[in-house]
Design a protein around this motif. Structure first.
Motif, PDB file in Angstrom:
ATOM      1  N   SER A 334       0.835  -1.198   0.000  1.00  0.00           N
ATOM      2  CA  SER A 334       0.000   0.000   0.000  1.00  0.00           C
ATOM      3  C   SER A 334       0.870   1.249   0.000  1.00  0.00           C
ATOM      4  N   ILE A 335       0.309   2.345  -0.481  1.00  0.00           N
ATOM      5  CA  ILE A 335       0.967   3.642  -0.362  1.00  0.00           C
ATOM      6  C   ILE A 335       0.660   4.186   1.022  1.00  0.00           C
ATOM      7  N   GLY A 336       1.685   4.342   1.841  1.00  0.00           N
ATOM      8  CA  GLY A 336       1.490   4.805   3.208  1.00  0.00           C
ATOM      9  C   GLY A 336       1.991   6.215   3.414  1.00  0.00           C
ATOM     10  N   GLU A 337       2.346   6.523   4.635  1.00  0.00           N
ATOM     11  CA  GLU A 337       2.985   7.805   4.913  1.00  0.00           C
ATOM     12  C   GLU A 337       4.360   7.827   4.261  1.00  0.00           C
ATOM     13  N   ASP A 338       4.905   9.027   4.077  1.00  0.00           N
ATOM     14  CA  ASP A 338       6.189   9.133   3.395  1.00  0.00           C
ATOM     15  C   ASP A 338       7.272   8.299   4.065  1.00  0.00           C
ATOM     16  N   TRP A 339       7.332   8.348   5.402  1.00  0.00           N
ATOM     17  CA  TRP A 339       8.374   7.598   6.099  1.00  0.00           C
ATOM     18  C   TRP A 339       8.189   6.094   5.935  1.00  0.00           C
ATOM     19  N   GLU A 340       6.929   5.648   5.845  1.00  0.00           N
ATOM     20  CA  GLU A 340       6.667   4.229   5.644  1.00  0.00           C
ATOM     21  C   GLU A 340       7.114   3.782   4.258  1.00  0.00           C
ATOM     22  N   ASN A 341       6.804   4.600   3.262  1.00  0.00           N
ATOM     23  CA  ASN A 341       7.198   4.277   1.896  1.00  0.00           C
ATOM     24  C   ASN A 341       8.718   4.252   1.742  1.00  0.00           C
ATOM     25  N   GLU A 342       9.367   5.232   2.347  1.00  0.00           N
ATOM     26  CA  GLU A 342      10.837   5.266   2.312  1.00  0.00           C
ATOM     27  C   GLU A 342      11.421   4.035   3.003  1.00  0.00           C
ATOM     28  N   ARG A 343      10.818   3.671   4.103  1.00  0.00           N
ATOM     29  CA  ARG A 343      11.292   2.497   4.853  1.00  0.00           C
ATOM     30  C   ARG A 343      11.155   1.229   4.012  1.00  0.00           C
ATOM     31  N   PHE A 344      10.040   1.100   3.312  1.00  0.00           N
ATOM     32  CA  PHE A 344       9.846  -0.071   2.440  1.00  0.00           C
ATOM     33  C   PHE A 344      10.931  -0.137   1.378  1.00  0.00           C
ATOM     34  N   LEU A 345      11.162   0.972   0.670  1.00  0.00           N
ATOM     35  CA  LEU A 345      12.162   0.975  -0.389  1.00  0.00           C
ATOM     36  C   LEU A 345      13.554   0.671   0.167  1.00  0.00           C
ATOM     37  N   GLU A 346      13.832   1.177   1.339  1.00  0.00           N
ATOM     38  CA  GLU A 346      15.133   0.916   1.962  1.00  0.00           C
ATOM     39  C   GLU A 346      15.300  -0.546   2.321  1.00  0.00           C
ATOM     40  N   GLU A 347      14.279  -1.129   2.942  1.00  0.00           N
ATOM     41  CA  GLU A 347      14.419  -2.502   3.433  1.00  0.00           C
ATOM     42  C   GLU A 347      14.314  -3.525   2.331  1.00  0.00           C
ATOM     43  N   ILE A 348      13.458  -3.305   1.325  1.00  0.00           N
ATOM     44  CA  ILE A 348      13.365  -4.296   0.261  1.00  0.00           C
ATOM     45  C   ILE A 348      14.636  -4.293  -0.587  1.00  0.00           C
ATOM     46  N   SER A 349      15.319  -3.163  -0.621  1.00  0.00           N
ATOM     47  CA  SER A 349      16.582  -3.097  -1.363  1.00  0.00           C
ATOM     48  C   SER A 349      17.694  -3.861  -0.649  1.00  0.00           C
ATOM     49  N   ARG A 350      17.502  -4.132   0.623  1.00  0.00           N
ATOM     50  CA  ARG A 350      18.513  -4.851   1.400  1.00  0.00           C
ATOM     51  C   ARG A 350      18.314  -6.359   1.389  1.00  0.00           C
ATOM     52  N   LEU A 351      17.197  -6.819   0.874  1.00  0.00           N
ATOM     53  CA  LEU A 351      16.925  -8.255   0.918  1.00  0.00           C
ATOM     54  C   LEU A 351      17.903  -9.014   0.010  1.00  0.00           C
TER      55      LEU A 351
END
Length: 351
Positions: A334-351
């Protein structure tokens, strides 16, 4: 006493993202990024809140069983159409099925899609019949029309949950021109794309368009669903509907939200921006979406593996393995708050 339970309720029901939330809590994330439920992270319109608070003072009385004020607000917002309302889109779906389906009737469902259609059909004694979409998840009108032959009701979701696919108006018209039964077009996410199905209600008497106040209008917790219905169908729906389904607070909040349409403009724009960023910055392929979410292909990993890993890192997303016909390597974000979206992009890039 378990033998008394109907067979259709002895298996798995609707699947929530509760397991991912439990994993996040177990790893000490008191405030994880909640990107699993297609919620709107923005609060509701102040006018919706004001009217809801005012309505609380009258909850000793039953609500208007006709939802008259809410229907009037819908007409002021959408135009001169006929409307029915219920507790969420799910309440609309259940009541429509109740008016049409007898034991053993088959109901067409365009898949992969929202699993509740099948659950509700089986609960009424019917049998859902899946009609697969194309490889790109677009609907093949000819295949869908053939499946509808001799059947009273069909479900098609656009933008589709969970793929985000938008079915063009022309394809919907092609289907309505040929089928003899009713098409239920679930347009819960239509506020986030440019397609407009409303004019079709003036042309066809076998179309029902389901809508919700849960997404763009930020009223998910009040469970406000409604539908555009043909004039001839409205009295039958009202006969089958559960009495007093939409409570007085929800009605008042819905009226207030519809009276403040500008509140949704920045919300929709934010969704558009973040859909673009997810598509551009995700290390995994992201499908085009017309909703407030995107579908991500995480192969060669499985969805369950990625959901667990992200949850352990404080990001809750939805595994799509429970969506019939989709496979085991897709997650919905889902599209969440800005910090949530940034967190998703950061963590999925680390997988």
């Amino acid at each position: 006493m378990k033998h008394l339970i109907r067979e259709c309720f002895q298996g798995e029901g609707y699947v929530f993202a509760t397991r991912a939330a439990e994993i996040a809590r177990a790893h000490g994330h008191a405030r994880p990024a909640r990107l699993a439920s297609n919620e709107n992270p923005a609060g509701p319109s102040p006018e919706a809140v004001r009217r809801a608070v005012d309505a609380l003072g009258c909850v000793n009385r039953y609500p208007d069983e006709t939802n008259r004020g809410f229907a009037d607000a819908l007409r002021a917002y959408h135009g001169d159409y006929r409307f029915v309302a219920s507790v969420g889109m799910d309440g609309i779906i259940e009541t429509v099925i109740r008016t049409l389906i007898n034991d053993g009737d088959e109901v067409v469902v365009s898949t992969p899609t929202y699993s509740f259609y099948g659950i509700a059909v089986r609960a009424q004694g019917g049998t859902p019949v899946s009609v697969a979409r194309r490889a790109d998840w677009s609907v093949d009108p000819e295949t869908f029309i053939r499946a509808c032959k001799g059947r009273k009701l069909a479900f098609l979701c656009s933008p589709n949950n969970p793929t985000g696919t938008v079915t063009p108006v022309e394809d919907i018209k092609a289907i309505l021109d040929e089928i003899k039964g009713i098409l239920f077009l679930d347009a819960a996410y239509i506020d986030f794309c440019d397609e407009d199905y409303r004019p079709l209600m003036k042309e066809y008497d076998n179309l029902i368009i389901g809508r919700t106040m849960s997404k763009a209008f930020s009223l998910a917790g009040l469970r406000i669903g409604y539908a555009f219905v043909p004039t001839w169908y409205e009295p039958y729906y009202m006969t089958a509907a559960t009495p007093f389904t939409l409570n007085s607070v929800s009605q008042a909040a819905g009226e207030g939200a519809l009276a403040d349409p500008s509140h949704t403009i920045p919300i929709v724009r934010n969704v558009e921006v973040w859909r673009g960023r997810f598509a551009k910055e995700s290390p995994y392929p992201v499908a085009p979406s017309g909703g407030n979410f995107v579908l991500v292909d995480v192969a060669p990993a499985t969805a369950e593996e990625v959901v667990e890993q992200l949850a352990a890192r404080g990001v809750i997303v939805r595994s799509c393995t429970s969506f019939p016909g989709l496979g085991d390597h897709y997650i919905r974000v889902s599209i969440g708050e800005d910090w949530e979206n940034e967190r998703f992009l950061e963590e999925i890039s680390r997988l």
